[in-house]
Design a protein around this motif. Structure first.
Motif, PDB file in Angstrom:
ATOM      1  N   GLN A  40       0.866  -1.181   0.000  1.00 52.91           N
ATOM      2  CA  GLN A  40       0.000   0.000   0.000  1.00 52.91           C
ATOM      3  C   GLN A  40       0.892   1.216   0.000  1.00 52.91           C
ATOM      4  N   GLU A  41       0.644   2.134  -0.887  1.00 55.99           N
ATOM      5  CA  GLU A  41       1.539   3.278  -0.997  1.00 55.99           C
ATOM      6  C   GLU A  41       1.672   4.026   0.330  1.00 55.99           C
ATOM      7  N   GLY A  42       2.889   4.330   0.691  1.00 52.72           N
ATOM      8  CA  GLY A  42       3.121   5.136   1.895  1.00 52.72           C
ATOM      9  C   GLY A  42       3.043   4.366   3.206  1.00 52.72           C
ATOM     10  N   LYS A  43       2.732   3.069   3.115  1.00 50.12           N
ATOM     11  CA  LYS A  43       2.590   2.291   4.355  1.00 50.12           C
ATOM     12  C   LYS A  43       3.474   1.055   4.325  1.00 50.12           C
ATOM     13  N   VAL A  44       3.967   0.677   5.494  1.00 54.42           N
ATOM     14  CA  VAL A  44       4.767  -0.553   5.577  1.00 54.42           C
ATOM     15  C   VAL A  44       4.245  -1.391   6.731  1.00 54.42           C
ATOM     16  N   SER A  45       3.975  -2.662   6.437  1.00 52.25           N
ATOM     17  CA  SER A  45       3.614  -3.575   7.523  1.00 52.25           C
ATOM     18  C   SER A  45       4.797  -4.504   7.749  1.00 52.25           C
ATOM     19  N   MET A  46       5.222  -4.611   8.989  1.00 48.55           N
ATOM     20  CA  MET A  46       6.475  -5.298   9.290  1.00 48.55           C
ATOM     21  C   MET A  46       6.328  -6.142  10.542  1.00 48.55           C
ATOM     22  N   TYR A  47       6.738  -7.409  10.431  1.00 45.17           N
ATOM     23  CA  TYR A  47       6.657  -8.323  11.581  1.00 45.17           C
ATOM     24  C   TYR A  47       8.064  -8.839  11.890  1.00 45.17           C
ATOM     25  N   VAL A  48       8.479  -8.689  13.132  1.00 45.82           N
ATOM     26  CA  VAL A  48       9.813  -9.158  13.529  1.00 45.82           C
ATOM     27  C   VAL A  48       9.661 -10.178  14.655  1.00 45.82           C
ATOM     28  N   CYS A  49      10.170 -11.399  14.421  1.00 44.77           N
ATOM     29  CA  CYS A  49      10.035 -12.436  15.454  1.00 44.77           C
ATOM     30  C   CYS A  49      10.796 -12.012  16.708  1.00 44.77           C
ATOM     31  N   GLY A  50      10.103 -12.052  17.814  1.00 45.27           N
ATOM     32  CA  GLY A  50      10.692 -11.577  19.069  1.00 45.27           C
ATOM     33  C   GLY A  50      11.245 -12.719  19.917  1.00 45.27           C
ATOM     34  N   PRO A  51      11.716 -12.389  21.095  1.00 48.14           N
ATOM     35  CA  PRO A  51      12.404 -13.383  21.927  1.00 48.14           C
ATOM     36  C   PRO A  51      11.457 -14.317  22.682  1.00 48.14           C
ATOM     37  N   THR A  52      12.016 -15.469  23.038  1.00 45.99           N
ATOM     38  CA  THR A  52      11.347 -16.367  23.971  1.00 45.99           C
ATOM     39  C   THR A  52      11.758 -15.890  25.363  1.00 45.99           C
ATOM     40  N   VAL A  53      10.767 -15.588  26.199  1.00 43.94           N
ATOM     41  CA  VAL A  53      11.084 -14.871  27.436  1.00 43.94           C
ATOM     42  C   VAL A  53      11.231 -15.812  28.635  1.00 43.94           C
ATOM     43  N   TYR A  54      12.442 -16.383  28.734  1.00 43.37           N
ATOM     44  CA  TYR A  54      12.710 -17.252  29.894  1.00 43.37           C
ATOM     45  C   TYR A  54      13.953 -16.808  30.628  1.00 43.37           C
ATOM     46  N   ASN A  55      14.568 -15.717  30.144  1.00 43.87           N
ATOM     47  CA  ASN A  55      15.801 -15.236  30.727  1.00 43.87           C
ATOM     48  C   ASN A  55      16.007 -13.798  30.276  1.00 43.87           C
ATOM     49  N   SER A  60       5.976  -7.011  16.880  1.00 44.56           N
ATOM     50  CA  SER A  60       6.993  -7.955  17.341  1.00 44.56           C
ATOM     51  C   SER A  60       6.444  -8.698  18.553  1.00 44.56           C
ATOM     52  N   ASN A  61       6.539 -10.024  18.489  1.00 44.19           N
ATOM     53  CA  ASN A  61       5.873 -10.836  19.517  1.00 44.19           C
ATOM     54  C   ASN A  61       6.798 -11.179  20.684  1.00 44.19           C
ATOM     55  N   PHE A  62       6.176 -11.603  21.765  1.00 48.30           N
ATOM     56  CA  PHE A  62       6.900 -12.268  22.843  1.00 48.30           C
ATOM     57  C   PHE A  62       6.420 -13.715  22.859  1.00 48.30           C
ATOM     58  N   THR A  63       7.341 -14.664  22.728  1.00 45.94           N
ATOM     59  CA  THR A  63       6.959 -16.071  22.853  1.00 45.94           C
ATOM     60  C   THR A  63       6.939 -16.398  24.337  1.00 45.94           C
ATOM     61  N   VAL A  97       4.587 -16.285  35.622  1.00 42.57           N
ATOM     62  CA  VAL A  97       5.434 -15.458  36.498  1.00 42.57           C
ATOM     63  C   VAL A  97       6.794 -15.250  35.822  1.00 42.57           C
ATOM     64  N   ILE A  98       7.301 -16.338  35.241  1.00 43.91           N
ATOM     65  CA  ILE A  98       8.594 -16.264  34.554  1.00 43.91           C
ATOM     66  C   ILE A  98       8.478 -15.366  33.317  1.00 43.91           C
ATOM     67  N   SER A  99       7.464 -15.639  32.479  1.00 47.74           N
ATOM     68  CA  SER A  99       7.387 -14.877  31.225  1.00 47.74           C
ATOM     69  C   SER A  99       7.124 -13.396  31.486  1.00 47.74           C
ATOM     70  N   GLU A 100       6.242 -13.086  32.441  1.00 48.19           N
ATOM     71  CA  GLU A 100       5.964 -11.669  32.728  1.00 48.19           C
ATOM     72  C   GLU A 100       7.218 -10.965  33.253  1.00 48.19           C
ATOM     73  N   ARG A 101       7.961 -11.679  34.096  1.00 51.54           N
ATOM     74  CA  ARG A 101       9.188 -11.093  34.651  1.00 51.54           C
ATOM     75  C   ARG A 101      10.151 -10.719  33.522  1.00 51.54           C
ATOM     76  N   TYR A 102      10.339 -11.669  32.580  1.00 50.94           N
ATOM     77  CA  TYR A 102      11.348 -11.402  31.549  1.00 50.94           C
ATOM     78  C   TYR A 102      10.839 -10.521  30.402  1.00 50.94           C
ATOM     79  N   ILE A 103       9.519 -10.427  30.266  1.00 52.20           N
ATOM     80  CA  ILE A 103       8.997  -9.434  29.315  1.00 52.20           C
ATOM     81  C   ILE A 103       9.331  -8.037  29.867  1.00 52.20           C
ATOM     82  N   GLU A 104       9.094  -7.892  31.158  1.00 50.96           N
ATOM     83  CA  GLU A 104       9.377  -6.613  31.824  1.00 50.96           C
ATOM     84  C   GLU A 104      10.863  -6.248  31.688  1.00 50.96           C
ATOM     85  N   GLU A 105      11.720  -7.227  31.945  1.00 49.74           N
ATOM     86  CA  GLU A 105      13.174  -6.980  31.862  1.00 49.74           C
ATOM     87  C   GLU A 105      13.589  -6.679  30.415  1.00 49.74           C
TER      88      GLU A 105
END
Ligand code: AMP
Ligand code: ZN
Length: 469
Positions: A18-33, A64-67, A86-94
């Motif tokens: 679409q002119e003037g627009k960009v849709s972009m998806y970037v695979c994000g991290p698995t949040v365990y650390n 961009s996702n969080f796995t 608890v683990i995933s929320e902690r590492y999403i925050e970090e």
């Protein structure tokens, strides 16, 4: 603008859907650390690509996702005796904290896998209905890889090569597959694992389906750019294509961009071998702007070697730009309010040549290495041309150019503003510490001090947020 497309293995002219627009998806991290410096590479380089496209006037919808459901998260949760969330929320925050310190812009949407299960079940059902997937007796749902005729088009592998190595593709517990190449879309729960109801069994999704579903939901069936590290080309992105194109009947992504790997001291990053750094480790020694600058000093597709020497070189390089801007700020404070002289106008036009150079480098598949060189040239030019006898307009124009180009790279080089931000963060931390030690007088004092400077604090469940009044 040209981008290297993994699909065609060529640089192609970038033409958005679409002119003037960009849709972009970037695979994000698995949040365990905490994220490591390798994970930071796609975040930084694709954030820079986004910033450049925005600078060119595109409206970029960046997802961009969080796995947040994965074996490693579950393992860590069991070790700590807590729920996986608890683990995933902690590492999403970090992770968000690290991204902020790296000056990675907030995505338009940051979906989490666990919040998109319904959409995944729906897509899996579509794949079954269309004959691309089947449920085995134990409730596992597999993708029938051979039924997708374009399988292998991204990784340039052919099905027969894959089949000859096929035995190794059989993972234990997956013995109900009709074919060794088939991959999991949904799997039955195991003791102690999170699970969701589904038409096939109580269980959880395979890894690949989440990106197909989130990309469609937030960006549509066809998108412009799908990106991630080169390790994702096969099988992750190949499987995403098989899922999305079979389910939607449309080409999934027009351009596939992959960053090269980051190694440490010329070796693969490995925890057990001791050559492994989190972004947090680096932040103890360096401002994370230096890490960002280091990543941009190479082309995103090249392998990049991390070493102490190269980080020192990056620090010196960034300092050169920061010092030049600080000098310009000094000149601005003292310059007379004149317009540009004719000679200055000529020099400013010459300076614009470096901006053209920067743009040309970025237009050539986001060549940040050459773009950074162009900033250096502009800095060098500025250092020789701007002086105490320069007009304010001239100094301001040169400063604006350096700051604009740096900003496209996500580099904060005007410390006048940045110091303020870091001071605010430091004071907020001090206020938190004061509250913890029940020194409420000091905590209030800090709040009032910030308020006097127009900084408003808001105590939220996720911590203290601040904004300028
Ligand atoms: P993961 O959490 O392993 O799924 O990785 C998140 C992102 O980081 C993916 O795009 C990976 O390709 C990327 N990544 C992981 N390790 C490295 C590395 N050493 N160098 C560059 N990118 C990496
Ligand atoms: Zn993905």
């Amino acid at each position: 603008m040209k981008v290297f497309n993994t699909l065609s293995r060529q640089k192609e002219e970038f033409v958005p859907l679409q002119e003037g627009k960009v849709s972009m998806y970037v695979c994000g991290p698995t949040v365990y650390n905490l994220i490591h410096i390798g994970n930071a590479r796609p975040m930084i380089v694709f954030d820079t690509a986004r910033r450049y496209m925005e600078h060119k006037g595109y409206e970029v919808n960046y997802v961009s996702n969080f796995t947040d459901v994965d074996d490693k998260i579950i393992k860590k949760a069991n070790e700590e005796g807590v729920e996986p969330s608890v683990i995933s929320e902690r590492y999403i925050e970090e992770c968000r904290k690290d991204m902020k310190a790296l000056n990675v812009k907030e995505a338009t949407t940051h979906p989490k896998a666990t919040e998109e299960i319904e959409g995944m079940i729906e897509m899996i059902q579509t794949l079954i209905d269309k004959g691309y997937a089947y449920a085995a007796q134990d409730g596992t749902v597999y993708y029938r890889t051979r039924s997708f005729k374009d399988y292998g088009k991204l990784s340039h592998k052919n099905l027969d090569d894959l089949r000859s190595g096929g035995r190794s593709l059989l993972v234990s517990g997956e013995d109900q597959k009709q074919d060794a190449l088939d991959f999991v879309l949904w799997k039955p729960k195991k003791e102690g694992e999170p699970y969701w109801e589904s038409p096939w069994c109580e269980g959880r999704p395979g890894w690949h389906i989440e990106c197909s579903v989130m990309s469609r939901k937030y960006l549509g069936e066809e998108i412009d750019i799908h990106a991630g590290g080169e390790d994702l080309i096969f099988p992750h992105h190949e499987n995403e294509i098989a899922q999305s194109e079979a389910a939607n009947g449309k080409e999934f992504a027009k351009y596939w961009l992959h960053n090269g790997f980051l190694n440490i001291d010329n070796k693969k990053m490995s925890k057990s071998a001791g050559n492994f750094f989190t972004v947090r480790d680096i932040s103890e020694k360096y401002d994370l702007q230096v890490l960002r600058f280091f990543m941009l000093s190479a082309h995103y597709r090249s392998p990049l070697n991390f070493s102490a020497d190269l980080m020192e070189a990056a620090k010196n390089g960034l300092d050169r730009i920061v010092t030049s801007v600080a000098n310009l700020n000094y000149l601005l404070d003292n310059a007379s309010d004149n317009g540009m002289t004719e000679e200055e106008q000529k020099q400013y036009n010459e300076a614009k040549g470096f901006i053209t150079k920067f743009d040309e480098a970025m237009d050539d598949d986001f060549n940040t290495a050459d773009a950074v060189s162009a900033i250096f040239e502009l800095v060098k030019f500025t250092n020789t041309k701007a002086s105490e006898s320069s007009s304010k307009a001239f100094v301001q124009a040169l400063k604006d150019e350096i700051v604009t180009l740096s900003d496209i790279c996500g580099l904060i080089v005007d410390k006048k503003e940045e110091i303020l931000d870091t001071e605010i963060e430091a004071l907020i931390q001090e206020r938190q510490d004061a509250r913890k030690s029940k020194n409420f007088a000091r905590a209030d004092e800090i709040r009032d001090m910030l308020a006097a400077q127009g900084i408003i604090l808001e105590d939220t469940r996720e911590g203290v947020k601040w904004k300028r009044a």
